[in-house]
Scaffold this active site. Structure first.
Site, PDB file in Angstrom:
ATOM      1  N   SER C 187       0.840  -1.203   0.000  1.00  0.00           N
ATOM      2  CA  SER C 187       0.000   0.000   0.000  1.00  0.00           C
ATOM      3  C   SER C 187       0.878   1.258   0.000  1.00  0.00           C
ATOM      4  O   SER C 187       1.668   1.456  -0.918  1.00  0.00           O
ATOM      5  CB  SER C 187      -0.935  -0.052   1.207  1.00  0.00           C
ATOM      6  OG  SER C 187      -1.836   1.015   1.183  1.00  0.00           O
ATOM      7  N   THR C 188       0.794   2.066   1.078  1.00  0.00           N
ATOM      8  CA  THR C 188       1.546   3.325   1.141  1.00  0.00           C
ATOM      9  C   THR C 188       3.032   3.080   0.872  1.00  0.00           C
ATOM     10  O   THR C 188       3.635   2.202   1.476  1.00  0.00           O
ATOM     11  CB  THR C 188       1.423   3.936   2.548  1.00  0.00           C
ATOM     12  OG1 THR C 188       0.128   3.687   3.037  1.00  0.00           O
ATOM     13  CG2 THR C 188       1.746   5.406   2.524  1.00  0.00           C
ATOM     14  N   HIS C 214      -2.768  -1.112  -3.251  1.00  0.00           N
ATOM     15  CA  HIS C 214      -3.936  -0.256  -2.997  1.00  0.00           C
ATOM     16  C   HIS C 214      -3.822   1.021  -3.811  1.00  0.00           C
ATOM     17  O   HIS C 214      -2.875   1.788  -3.632  1.00  0.00           O
ATOM     18  CB  HIS C 214      -4.010   0.112  -1.511  1.00  0.00           C
ATOM     19  CG  HIS C 214      -4.188  -1.076  -0.622  1.00  0.00           C
ATOM     20  ND1 HIS C 214      -3.850  -1.059   0.703  1.00  0.00           N
ATOM     21  CD2 HIS C 214      -4.673  -2.314  -0.876  1.00  0.00           C
ATOM     22  CE1 HIS C 214      -4.120  -2.247   1.232  1.00  0.00           C
ATOM     23  NE2 HIS C 214      -4.611  -3.024   0.299  1.00  0.00           N
ATOM     24  N   MET C 308      -0.074   1.355   5.148  1.00  0.00           N
ATOM     25  CA  MET C 308      -0.843   1.569   6.367  1.00  0.00           C
ATOM     26  C   MET C 308      -1.987   0.566   6.438  1.00  0.00           C
ATOM     27  O   MET C 308      -2.370  -0.026   5.446  1.00  0.00           O
ATOM     28  CB  MET C 308      -1.371   3.001   6.436  1.00  0.00           C
ATOM     29  CG  MET C 308      -2.431   3.357   5.435  1.00  0.00           C
ATOM     30  SD  MET C 308      -2.921   5.109   5.517  1.00  0.00           S
ATOM     31  CE  MET C 308      -4.149   5.049   6.795  1.00  0.00           C
ATOM     32  N   ASP C 311      -4.353  -4.805   5.863  1.00  0.00           N
ATOM     33  CA  ASP C 311      -4.830  -5.684   4.809  1.00  0.00           C
ATOM     34  C   ASP C 311      -3.760  -6.727   4.471  1.00  0.00           C
ATOM     35  O   ASP C 311      -2.592  -6.412   4.342  1.00  0.00           O
ATOM     36  CB  ASP C 311      -5.174  -4.843   3.566  1.00  0.00           C
ATOM     37  CG  ASP C 311      -5.706  -5.704   2.436  1.00  0.00           C
ATOM     38  OD1 ASP C 311      -6.365  -6.721   2.723  1.00  0.00           O
ATOM     39  OD2 ASP C 311      -5.462  -5.349   1.267  1.00  0.00           O
TER      40      ASP C 311
END
Lengths: 646, 82, 368
Positions: C187-188, C214, C308, C311
């Site tokens: 993600s991030t 994401h 973050m 998931d």
């Protein structure tokens, strides 16, 4: 969000102007990179802005323009005159829609069609395929002819059918969470529906993509075209609608072109603030006339009297201007309050509580500053009530309280004040627990705590550093307690009160002035302290050599503009010792009997303050007119010069 | 949605959402020739209905009940009464 | 209080963002109207985090970001429009050191603004606490610039980390066989990290790699194309069902989920409408769960990288418990150690490795 709209109207028109300027520059020099960049940027920002409002066609239109300009910037396509004309038409259309947003709060009903036309016009400049316009405006479209002949619809009572539609969902629509069947089920008085393969025939199962929409939905309804269109408002680009026989074909109206003459004018709030500042300065400037007239009186009393009459007239008019401006600054409190119920419900849901939030009261108008700054403390109070006040469901059930917590906010205008009362039916606040907590935190000693009545004990929660819950929760936030609420309210010259019955709930009352009465102040240093003086008490400020101050009898005096003026040391008057600088800083005032020079240690800035009447301890000090909050949260004492010099 | 297999019959029941399209497609491919009983199907996403259309198989249900009751989908495949 | 500097040339956007972050309660907001003003305010305002609009008159957002990273490295969140062009610029910004991006708020008068605001605030809060990616260091950037963007790394690239660091402690040198797919959740901080994960892997890698990054829908296409240019592997975005192939990287389509299915016995991967009960998409948890329905756990490798939230942690720890192979990126090399942290906390990872060694491990496992 009404303020956002007014901001948009200002900004949107600026961007339109910027785009138009760039387009003019491009008509002179089609290769100007600076103009293309400026046009691209204005279009891009406009697109982002319209996206905030209910202006989907405008967003699509500007998106098309932006995409084309991006290609132009990359050198993929030239910016020929036809493209430029297309862009001019798009910017003009956007400008008209901005007007429509102002006058009617919505864009024209034919915006879809306009978008379609303008995008086609722009497209036709690169792909000369003659546009996609429906051939012949009045001829019946092919799909409708086919639909009429559809054997599936043979049983339908076509006499009652008033509208036919053909809905071609975007193949990717499932990925956006859309279910076209659910959308169609919203069509009122649906008579018949056919689900047809988009490619003319259904594919073999082995070739089916399960998440790709391969259907077209056609149907007829007994509702009017407008009602059917409303059911498809989220997918306007995927729907064709036709009125069936019996319905007059819609005549395109020109209502969008001639805007209603408007009696209201939108003004940037900053310009209004400036106007208020300037009217304040006008008041100060008028004050300077007085001493001049006094001087004149010695040589020509008649002329001086005439001047005095004129001075009074100017003063009255200036006061009226100030009041008018204060009136213009009044805005409705409603946009602030409107956000609360939803936020309250969400906050409750996030910690597994259910509440019923009721909001009632008058439509109250307050000064813009108050409307702007009231939301945060209110939200904090509401969250506190949910977090600490309302008990969990099982506790409530045991106490025979309704399952959902009740929180009520009432807003009432009371003379010049606005009173907001927030009530919850939660567990209430126990004054004993408050006393104990305050003592254990060292905020107050035990004897004093015991001597406090219950009502005063409750007020302890407004002390900085007080919090009854050991760990801060996500909801109420960390480090921001009731003291922050009190500070915010007091900055608005308001007051906060609390009342609570253990087991029954808590009521918090905020009382605020409806219109902030702004007073221009001059900050001065007195001894080692900073004080505020009302600017309308001050004739002028000056610096002279301290040696020019002479002892005369028991006091001091100096000569200013050929007049002998008594000099008083403000620090001495306030019992702060003597001011001793080589340069004497003097404030000349007529707040006492005649002109007086007050010696101070330094001059600070001028600023407009909301002065709060001195309460509590300060009430006993006659030389203090009130207090105001500085930008850094510290309290400034405002001196009552007439009282001091009396 | 629940997909159950009976001899010569695929039984669909419950609420069919979009993610049920993939298992339904797999069942239709794996069980060629089966009829489809939609009596217990309360609601269906278009992703499901279009697969039923593409399958072109007999649908079995009680008239006026189940997932089609809110939609007069007269143009849909013939439904044989159960 | 988190000190936030909002850089946007539109007063409307500044106002909206200021309202949103002020209402959040834990932000101290300052604004700048242009890149120049932002750079001037950098020292005095000393922001903990910056939101930066890409398109501004004068110096644009990317140039401004570049200067921020040199003058006072600060976590920056790009405010991006969800278009192809916006995606390209945003990916460039992430490569330049921006921590994350958020879509430009839309539909302010609709009720959804509160939901949009919540996501926005969460991302900026996380960014404020983030480590600034290492690639922002000047030398790193100069090196990055020097590389031709279209130069494909050959399979025999001397920069292969396996040969550079043979037998490095922490790497499991025993090979695996029978692997059907490598599943990556990220993600991030993902896009630059994926670049560094995939670059060392040669074109003849024996297994397919499926990635849940994401992102919004508009971004995964440009991300796939960008990675395809810089990596030896073929990188595609997942759309319609396609058979899984070795040496191919499948990037899950944004705002959708990743689904595996056996069609005629052949494993396929496809995009599926996002499961709204899950917070992040493409969902790493759902990807792994779906892969479990098509493959035996021993045939799967899970890799959970910077990001973050949590998931992927649940499904990947279950995967490991049932016999699958799982790697977590370590804290020091993660921009935000949320997802891998949650995995490690659940004791779900066989190995916890720095970013650069994740590729080494994937290569070591493939040596048979």
């Amino acid at each position: 969000m009404d303020e956002l709209l007014s901001q948009f109207l200002i900004e949107g028109r600026d961007l339109v102007a910027e785009a138009q300027e760039a387009l003019v520059a491009l008509s002179r020099d089609p290769a100007s990179l600076a103009a293309i960049d400026s046009l691209f940027r204005a279009t891009h920002t406009l697109k982002g802005s319209v996206a905030l409002f209910d202006m989907a066609p405008a967003e699509r239109l500007l998106h098309a323009a932006e995409a084309r300009l991006a290609d132009v910037r990359k050198g993929k396509v030239p910016l020929d005159p036809a493209t430029r004309d297309g862009l001019v038409a798009i910017i003009d259309q956007t400008d008209r829609w901005i007007d429509a947003m102002e006058t009617r709060g919505a864009i024209d009903s034919d915006a879809e069609a306009a978008t379609h036309r303008l995008v086609a016009l722009l497209d036709s400049t690169v792909t000369p395929k003659g546009g996609i316009t429906d051939a012949g405006e009045n001829a019946e479209p092919d799909w409708l002819t086919t639909l009429r002949g559809r054997s599936d619809f043979a049983d339908v009572d076509m006499a009652s059918a008033r509208t036919a539609f053909r809905y071609t969902p975007d193949p990717d629509c499932f990925f956006r969470g859309e279910d076209p069947l659910a959308i169609v089920s919203g069509v009122p008085a649906l008579l018949a529906l056919a689900i047809l393969p988009a490619d003319g025939a259904w594919p073999a199962l082995a070739d089916c993509e399960p998440f790709r929409c391969i259907s077209i939905l056609e149907g007829v309804a007994a509702a009017d075209a407008d009602q059917v269109r409303a059911a498809f408002r989220l997918v306007p680009d995927q729907i064709r609608i036709a009125a069936l026989a019996g319905e007059a074909t819609a005549v395109p109206t020109d209502q969008g072109i001639r805007a209603e003459p408007t009696t209201s004018l939108r003004i940037d709030a900053a310009r209004l603030d400036k106007l208020a500042d300037q009217s304040g300065e006008l008041g100060v400037a008028i004050r300077a006339l007085g001493p001049l007239i006094e001087k004149l009186r010695a040589s020509d009393p008649l002329l001086a009297a005439a001047f005095t009459a004129v001075e009074d007239e100017i003063g009255r008019t200036a006061g009226a201007i100030q009041r008018s401006i204060a009136g213009v600054r009044l805005v409705s409190l409603e946009p602030v309050l409107r956000r609360l119920p939803r936020l309250a419900r969400e906050a409750a849901a996030s910690i597994g509580k259910t509440i019923r939030f009721s909001l009632d009261g008058d439509t109250v108008q307050v000064d813009k500053q108050i409307a702007d700054q009231l939301f945060e403390p209110l939200l904090h109070l509401v969250r506190n009530a949910i977090d600490h006040g309302i008990e969990p469901a099982d506790v409530r059930a045991a106490q025979a309280k309704p399952n959902e917590g009740r929180i009520a906010l009432s807003v009432v205008q009371d003379g010049d004040s606005v009173v907001l009362t927030l009530t919850d039916d939660g567990r209430g606040i126990d004054p004993h627990a408050i006393r104990t907590a305050a003592v254990s935190k060292g905020l107050i000693d035990a004897d004093r705590a015991e001597s406090l009545g219950d009502a005063d004990a409750l007020r302890l929660i407004f002390l900085p550093g007080f919090s009854t819950v050991a760990t801060a929760t996500n909801l109420s936030g960390r480090g921001v307690g009731m003291d922050a609420v009190r500070t915010s309210v007091e900055r608005l010259a308001g007051a906060v009160a609390i009342d609570s019955v253990v087991g029954e709930g808590t009521t918090i009352t905020l009382r605020l002035p409806a219109s902030a009465i702004v007073t221009p102040l001059l900050i001065v240093e007195v001894g080692d302290q900073t004080m505020g003086l009302r600017l309308d008490h001050i004739l002028e400020t000056t610096r002279i050599e301290a040696s020019a101050i002479q002892r005369i009898g028991p006091g001091h005096a100096c000569v200013l503009r050929d007049q002998t003026v008594p000099v008083l040391d403000l620090a001495v008057l306030l019992g702060l010792g003597e001011t001793q600088d080589a340069k004497a800083r003097l404030v000349i005032t007529d707040a006492g009997a005649g002109r007086t020079a007050l010696r101070v240690a330094g001059f600070g800035e001028r600023f407009d303050a909301v002065i709060r009447e001195a309460g509590g301890l300060l009430n006993a000090v006659p030389s203090i007119a009130g207090t105001t909050m500085l930008a850094d949260g510290s309290v400034l004492l405002v001196l009552d010069l007439p009282e001091i010099l009396a | 949605m629940n997909i159950a297999l009976a001899p010569d019959m695929i039984l669909l029941s419950g609420i069919a959402s979009v993610e049920d399209a993939e298992p339904l497609l797999a069942a239709l491919i794996d069980q060629p020739g089966c009829a489809i009983d939609v009596t217990g199907l309360d609601r269906a996403h278009l992703a499901i209905v279009q697969l039923l259309c593409a399958a072109g198989r007999p649908l079995v249900s009680k008239p006026g009940e189940g997932f089609l009751r809110d939609l007069p989908a007269i143009g849909l495949i013939q439904i044989s009464p159960r | 209080m988190t000190k936030l500097l909002i850089v946007d040339d539109s007063p409307l956007m500044r106002r909206l963002l200021t309202d949103i972050f002020s209402a959040a309660g834990d932000f101290e907001v300052a604004v700048a109207r242009s890149a120049d003003e932002a750079l001037r305010k950098l020292a005095d305002a000393a922001p903990d985090v910056i939101t930066l609009d890409v398109h501004m008159p004068g110096m644009d957002g990317l140039a401004c970001l570049d200067r921020i990273m040199i003058e006072r490295p600060t976590p920056v969140v790009m405010v991006s429009s969800l278009t192809d062009e916006g995606a390209e610029e945003t990916l460039e910004a992430l490569a330049l050191g921006a921590v994350d991006f958020v879509p430009k708020p839309r539909g302010a008068i609709s009720l959804e603004i509160e939901e949009i605001a919540a996501g926005l605030v969460a991302k900026v809060r996380a960014a404020a606490a983030a480590r600034i990616p290492r690639s922002t260091r000047l030398t790193e950037r100069v090196r990055r610039r020097a590389r031709s963007p279209i130069a494909r790394v050959s399979a025999t690239s001397p920069a292969k980390p396996v040969s550079r660091r043979p037998g490095k402690a922490g790497i499991d040198t025993a090979g695996l066989s029978g692997i059907e797919a490598v599943l990556v959740g990220v993600s991030t901080g993902g896009p630059p990290a994926l670049d560094r994960l995939l670059r060392p892997i040669p074109a003849d890698y024996p297994w397919p790699i499926v990635i849940a990054q994401h992102m919004p829908a508009a971004f995964t296409g440009p991300l796939s194309r960008r990675l395809d240019r810089t990596c030896a592997l073929v990188v595609v975005e997942i759309g319609q069902a396609v058979p899984l192939e070795a040496g191919t990287v499948y990037i899950g389509r944004g705002d959708a989920d990743i689904l595996f299915s056996r069609r005629g016995g052949v494993p396929h991967v496809m995009a599926a409408p996002s499961d709204t009960t899950r917070l992040w998409h493409p969902s790493a948890d759902r990807m792994v769960e779906s892969a479990r329905s098509a493959f035996a756990p021993e045939a799967l490798i899970g890799v959970l990288m910077t990001g973050m939230g949590n998931d992927g942690a649940a499904a990947m720890s279950a995967l490991r418990r049932d016999g699958g192979h799982v790697l977590a990126q370590d804290e020091a090399s993660s921009v935000v150690w949320g997802m891998p942290g949650a995995l490690v906390a659940a004791d779900g990872a066989d190995l916890v490795l720095p970013l650069d060694e994740l590729a080494s491990q994937l290569l070591a496992w493939a040596q048979s």
